[in-house]
Design a protein around this motif. Structure first.
Motif, PDB file in Angstrom:
ATOM      1  N   CYS A 410       0.682  -1.354  -0.113  1.00 45.24           N
ATOM      2  CA  CYS A 410       0.386  -0.149   0.026  1.00 45.24           C
ATOM      3  C   CYS A 410       1.449   1.705  -0.164  1.00 45.24           C
ATOM      4  O   CYS A 410       0.677   2.545  -0.471  1.00 45.24           O
ATOM      5  CB  CYS A 410      -0.869  -0.066   1.377  1.00 45.24           C
ATOM      6  SG  CYS A 410      -2.126  -1.512   0.910  1.00 45.24           S
ATOM      7  N   TRP A 411       1.388   1.367   0.763  1.00 50.37           N
ATOM      8  CA  TRP A 411       2.695   2.277   1.057  1.00 50.37           C
ATOM      9  C   TRP A 411       3.164   2.629  -0.053  1.00 50.37           C
ATOM     10  O   TRP A 411       3.476   3.575  -0.514  1.00 50.37           O
ATOM     11  CB  TRP A 411       3.460   2.588   1.974  1.00 50.37           C
ATOM     12  CG  TRP A 411       5.351   2.713   1.647  1.00 50.37           C
ATOM     13  CD1 TRP A 411       6.405   3.209   1.743  1.00 50.37           C
ATOM     14  CD2 TRP A 411       5.205   4.452   2.194  1.00 50.37           C
ATOM     15  NE1 TRP A 411       6.575   4.731   0.856  1.00 50.37           N
ATOM     16  CE2 TRP A 411       5.873   4.902   1.266  1.00 50.37           C
ATOM     17  CE3 TRP A 411       4.132   5.189   2.801  1.00 50.37           C
ATOM     18  CZ2 TRP A 411       5.991   6.671   2.407  1.00 50.37           C
ATOM     19  CZ3 TRP A 411       4.123   6.439   2.260  1.00 50.37           C
ATOM     20  CH2 TRP A 411       5.381   7.384   2.273  1.00 50.37           C
ATOM     21  N   MET A 412       3.452   1.804  -1.109  1.00 48.78           N
ATOM     22  CA  MET A 412       4.549   1.729  -2.250  1.00 48.78           C
ATOM     23  C   MET A 412       2.981   2.455  -3.790  1.00 48.78           C
ATOM     24  O   MET A 412       3.561   2.840  -4.508  1.00 48.78           O
ATOM     25  CB  MET A 412       4.906   0.320  -2.923  1.00 48.78           C
ATOM     26  CG  MET A 412       6.188   0.236  -2.105  1.00 48.78           C
ATOM     27  SD  MET A 412       7.401  -1.489  -2.663  1.00 48.78           S
ATOM     28  CE  MET A 412       7.903  -1.218  -4.171  1.00 48.78           C
ATOM     29  N   VAL A 413       2.569   1.951  -3.563  1.00 52.30           N
ATOM     30  CA  VAL A 413       1.345   1.958  -4.378  1.00 52.30           C
ATOM     31  C   VAL A 413       1.079   3.765  -3.673  1.00 52.30           C
ATOM     32  O   VAL A 413       0.726   4.473  -4.894  1.00 52.30           O
ATOM     33  CB  VAL A 413      -0.070   1.483  -4.151  1.00 52.30           C
ATOM     34  CG1 VAL A 413      -0.768   2.049  -5.226  1.00 52.30           C
ATOM     35  CG2 VAL A 413       0.111  -0.348  -5.131  1.00 52.30           C
ATOM     36  N   SER A 414       1.019   4.364  -2.485  1.00 54.93           N
ATOM     37  CA  SER A 414       0.467   5.641  -3.027  1.00 54.93           C
ATOM     38  C   SER A 414       1.757   6.366  -2.963  1.00 54.93           C
ATOM     39  O   SER A 414       1.610   7.741  -3.701  1.00 54.93           O
ATOM     40  CB  SER A 414       0.569   5.647  -1.150  1.00 54.93           C
ATOM     41  OG  SER A 414       1.661   5.337  -0.188  1.00 54.93           O
ATOM     42  N   HIS A 416       3.504   5.551  -5.943  1.00 51.71           N
ATOM     43  CA  HIS A 416       3.730   5.538  -6.898  1.00 51.71           C
ATOM     44  C   HIS A 416       2.363   6.547  -7.695  1.00 51.71           C
ATOM     45  O   HIS A 416       2.994   7.080  -8.460  1.00 51.71           O
ATOM     46  CB  HIS A 416       3.375   4.206  -7.826  1.00 51.71           C
ATOM     47  CG  HIS A 416       2.529   3.855  -9.315  1.00 51.71           C
ATOM     48  ND1 HIS A 416       4.549   4.476 -10.184  1.00 51.71           N
ATOM     49  CD2 HIS A 416       2.064   3.776  -9.718  1.00 51.71           C
ATOM     50  CE1 HIS A 416       3.611   3.991 -11.797  1.00 51.71           C
ATOM     51  NE2 HIS A 416       2.535   3.827 -11.377  1.00 51.71           N
ATOM     52  N   TYR A 417       1.342   6.763  -6.725  1.00 59.41           N
ATOM     53  CA  TYR A 417       0.446   7.905  -6.979  1.00 59.41           C
ATOM     54  C   TYR A 417       0.759   9.093  -7.314  1.00 59.41           C
ATOM     55  O   TYR A 417      -0.041   9.972  -7.876  1.00 59.41           O
ATOM     56  CB  TYR A 417      -1.538   7.040  -6.451  1.00 59.41           C
ATOM     57  CG  TYR A 417      -2.170   7.600  -7.137  1.00 59.41           C
ATOM     58  CD1 TYR A 417      -3.452   6.931  -7.984  1.00 59.41           C
ATOM     59  CD2 TYR A 417      -2.429   8.697  -6.503  1.00 59.41           C
ATOM     60  CE1 TYR A 417      -4.406   7.774  -8.515  1.00 59.41           C
ATOM     61  CE2 TYR A 417      -3.846   9.572  -6.616  1.00 59.41           C
ATOM     62  CZ  TYR A 417      -4.856   9.117  -7.646  1.00 59.41           C
ATOM     63  OH  TYR A 417      -5.762   9.310  -8.371  1.00 59.41           O
ATOM     64  N   ARG A 418       1.308   9.253  -6.377  1.00 58.50           N
ATOM     65  CA  ARG A 418       1.271  10.721  -5.554  1.00 58.50           C
ATOM     66  C   ARG A 418       2.687  11.520  -6.794  1.00 58.50           C
ATOM     67  O   ARG A 418       2.366  12.182  -7.776  1.00 58.50           O
ATOM     68  CB  ARG A 418       2.207  10.885  -5.043  1.00 58.50           C
ATOM     69  CG  ARG A 418       3.369  11.600  -4.465  1.00 58.50           C
ATOM     70  CD  ARG A 418       1.823  13.020  -4.262  1.00 58.50           C
ATOM     71  NE  ARG A 418       1.284  13.258  -2.674  1.00 58.50           N
ATOM     72  CZ  ARG A 418       0.089  14.275  -2.220  1.00 58.50           C
ATOM     73  NH1 ARG A 418       0.027  15.276  -2.878  1.00 58.50           N
ATOM     74  NH2 ARG A 418      -0.138  13.917  -0.901  1.00 58.50           N
ATOM     75  N   ARG A 419       3.457  10.401  -7.550  1.00 62.00           N
ATOM     76  CA  ARG A 419       4.411  10.342  -8.457  1.00 62.00           C
ATOM     77  C   ARG A 419       3.646  10.980 -10.245  1.00 62.00           C
ATOM     78  O   ARG A 419       3.779  12.504 -10.514  1.00 62.00           O
ATOM     79  CB  ARG A 419       5.484   9.983  -8.791  1.00 62.00           C
ATOM     80  CG  ARG A 419       6.154   9.568  -7.598  1.00 62.00           C
ATOM     81  CD  ARG A 419       7.434   8.873  -8.305  1.00 62.00           C
ATOM     82  NE  ARG A 419       8.066   7.315  -8.160  1.00 62.00           N
ATOM     83  CZ  ARG A 419       7.806   6.615  -7.045  1.00 62.00           C
ATOM     84  NH1 ARG A 419       8.260   7.366  -6.095  1.00 62.00           N
ATOM     85  NH2 ARG A 419       7.505   5.669  -7.307  1.00 62.00           N
ATOM     86  N   LYS A 420       2.411   9.893 -10.121  1.00 63.56           N
ATOM     87  CA  LYS A 420       2.058   9.760 -11.592  1.00 63.56           C
ATOM     88  C   LYS A 420       1.111  11.553 -10.989  1.00 63.56           C
ATOM     89  O   LYS A 420       0.890  12.111 -11.603  1.00 63.56           O
ATOM     90  CB  LYS A 420       0.689   9.429 -11.591  1.00 63.56           C
ATOM     91  CG  LYS A 420       1.079   7.841 -11.738  1.00 63.56           C
ATOM     92  CD  LYS A 420       0.391   6.769 -12.159  1.00 63.56           C
ATOM     93  CE  LYS A 420      -0.817   7.161 -12.894  1.00 63.56           C
ATOM     94  NZ  LYS A 420      -1.619   6.120 -13.301  1.00 63.56           N
ATOM     95  N   GLN A 421       0.368  12.283 -10.369  1.00 63.96           N
ATOM     96  CA  GLN A 421      -0.599  12.973  -9.565  1.00 63.96           C
ATOM     97  C   GLN A 421       0.270  14.487 -10.102  1.00 63.96           C
ATOM     98  O   GLN A 421       0.437  15.580 -10.852  1.00 63.96           O
ATOM     99  CB  GLN A 421      -0.735  12.941  -8.267  1.00 63.96           C
ATOM    100  CG  GLN A 421      -2.084  12.625  -8.435  1.00 63.96           C
ATOM    101  CD  GLN A 421      -2.436  12.816  -6.359  1.00 63.96           C
ATOM    102  OE1 GLN A 421      -2.164  12.782  -5.807  1.00 63.96           O
ATOM    103  NE2 GLN A 421      -4.285  12.942  -6.652  1.00 63.96           N
TER     104      GLN A 421
END
Length: 424
Positions: A410-414, A416-421
């Motif tokens: 979950c931490w790694m997904v968060s 990755h999602y923040r970098r995409k944003q």
């Protein structure tokens, strides 16, 4: 003969103004005093869960209940705690932080008195639900109070200080519960908890400040709440960051809720020996929170959280390997709990603050939603996972490893999602 009327110029009785009652004045606390008070409020949860674990056999005998029925008193508490956690923050956003805490303590005291006087396991379920509805007020609102008053590194330090002080409760609760049930009766555990909650209400009445002024309060109406909850729960970042804390808690709570089987059955310990599990577990929480306090402001959140995961993964790997080849034994069965909780306590303050900052205008509601997810995880662990894996310490160790890996994912997904944003 009628009396003559009195002349108008005679002096009249003076009108003495009646002074209006002054509002109650709160004695302000230092940062350390506030941390101690918020930690004491958070202690209601572990005292309500851990203190009566050594009394399970006595409760089963006295109330003529099955082991599963007694286990479900814990599940009933956790589920009601989770459901009401959704509302504590929203109520505090609308009616003030202090008011919600004071009312919650009164409801908790009534429920605790009911637990002490329950004459059947079904009544015990009802009053445990009442406890669960109210015990989370201090935990949820306490986080919002910290974020109302402090930001960035000072908030992280205060939150970790609360965790350090709060960590005393899971260590002493089962030990005190074991002593009480040995010397007196299981009902005395709830009577002691009643006295604690009443004393805590008085201290909050005297010293807990109101950090949500009237002009900043949000309306308590279905439309606004529905919009707020939808915005929060539909946020991928909220889902991932709150899941980090929830999965960390689930891995720890797996062994805590499984203690009534782990200690007497697998490790052959008595009611007064619960310290064998809870002392290393709480020492890890305390020292991990101390490390988080020292690291706050000195490194990026991501690096600090990475250090925490290194400790957690080392702990679960060692536990699984040991129990794959050797039988449960002291201290090796309980030692991994120290390192697991040490790493988790380094991670959780940063993950919590990152979650609260996603919606700064409704932090109380965010704290509620985060607490709901964490407590719901605890209810699932206590009601479903523990009964499925407590037949073997190896199975419990594998379960804890699964929680640690899920948290890391979950931490790694968060991230990755923040970098995409950021790139969008």
């Amino acid at each position: 003969m009628l009396p003559e009327p009195e002349p108008d110029n005679l002096p009249k009785d003076p009108v003495i103004p009646v002074p209006l009652p002054e509002p109650h004045k709160v004695t302000m606390l230092t940062a350390g005093g506030l941390a101690s008070l918020l930690a004491a409020l958070s202690m209601l949860g572990p005292f309500s869960v851990d203190a009566y674990l050594p009394a399970f056999p006595r409760i089963q005998e006295t109330l003529h209940a099955t082991p599963l029925e007694v286990q479900q008193t814990l599940t009933a508490y956790m589920l009601s705690f989770a459901v009401m956690s959704l509302w504590h923050g929203a109520l505090s956003d609308a009616f003030g932080r202090r008011n919600v805490v004071l009312v919650g303590l009164i409801v908790f005291a009534v429920g605790t008195l009911g637990c002490a006087s329950a004459h059947s396991v079904h009544y015990l379920w009802i009053f445990r639900i009442m406890q669960g509805f109210s015990a989370g007020a201090g935990v949820v609102v306490g986080r919002a109070i910290i974020r109302d008053l402090y930001s960035d590194a000072p908030a992280a330090r205060l939150l970790s200080m609360v965790t350090m002080i709060f960590s005393i409760a899971p260590a002493i609760a089962p030990v005190l519960g074991g002593w009480i049930v040995t010397l007196l009766d299981w009902r005395a555990i709830f009577l002691a908890l009643l006295l604690f909650s009443l004393g805590l209400w008085w201290v909050c009445w005297q010293h807990l400040p109101e950090t949500m002024p009237v002009e900043r309060r949000q309306p308590f109406n279905p439309r606004f709440l529905a919009k707020s909850y939808w915005a929060i729960f539909s946020s991928v970042l909220f889902q991932m960051k709150s899941a980090v804390v929830a999965f960390n808690f689930g891995g720890m709570f797996l062994f805590i809720a499984g203690a009534p089987v782990l200690l007497p059955v697998h490790l052959h310990l008595g009611p007064s020996d619960f310290a064998w599990l809870f002392v290393p577990a709480v020492a890890g929480i305390f020292l991990g929170a101390l490390a988080a306090n020292r690291l706050a402001g000195k490194m990026h959140y991501g690096r600090q959280i990475g250090i925490g995961y290194a400790f957690m993964l080392t702990a679960v790997t060692g536990s699984v390997l040991y129990h794959s080849f050797l039988p449960p034994a002291l201290p090796w069965t309980v030692l991994p709990m120290f390192f697991y909780n040490f790493g988790s306590s380094i991670i959780n303050p940063s993950a919590t603050l990152l979650t609260l900052d996603l919606f700064p205008h409704i932090r109380g509601t965010v704290a509620s939603c985060q607490s709901f997810i964490t407590t719901l995880m605890g209810a699932i662990v206590a009601g479903i996972i523990v009964p499925a894996v407590d037949y073997s310490v190896l199975a419990m160790a594998i379960g804890q490893a699964a929680f640690a890996l899920a948290s890391l994912a979950c931490w790694m997904v968060s991230r990755h999602y923040r970098r995409k944003q950021a790139l969008a």
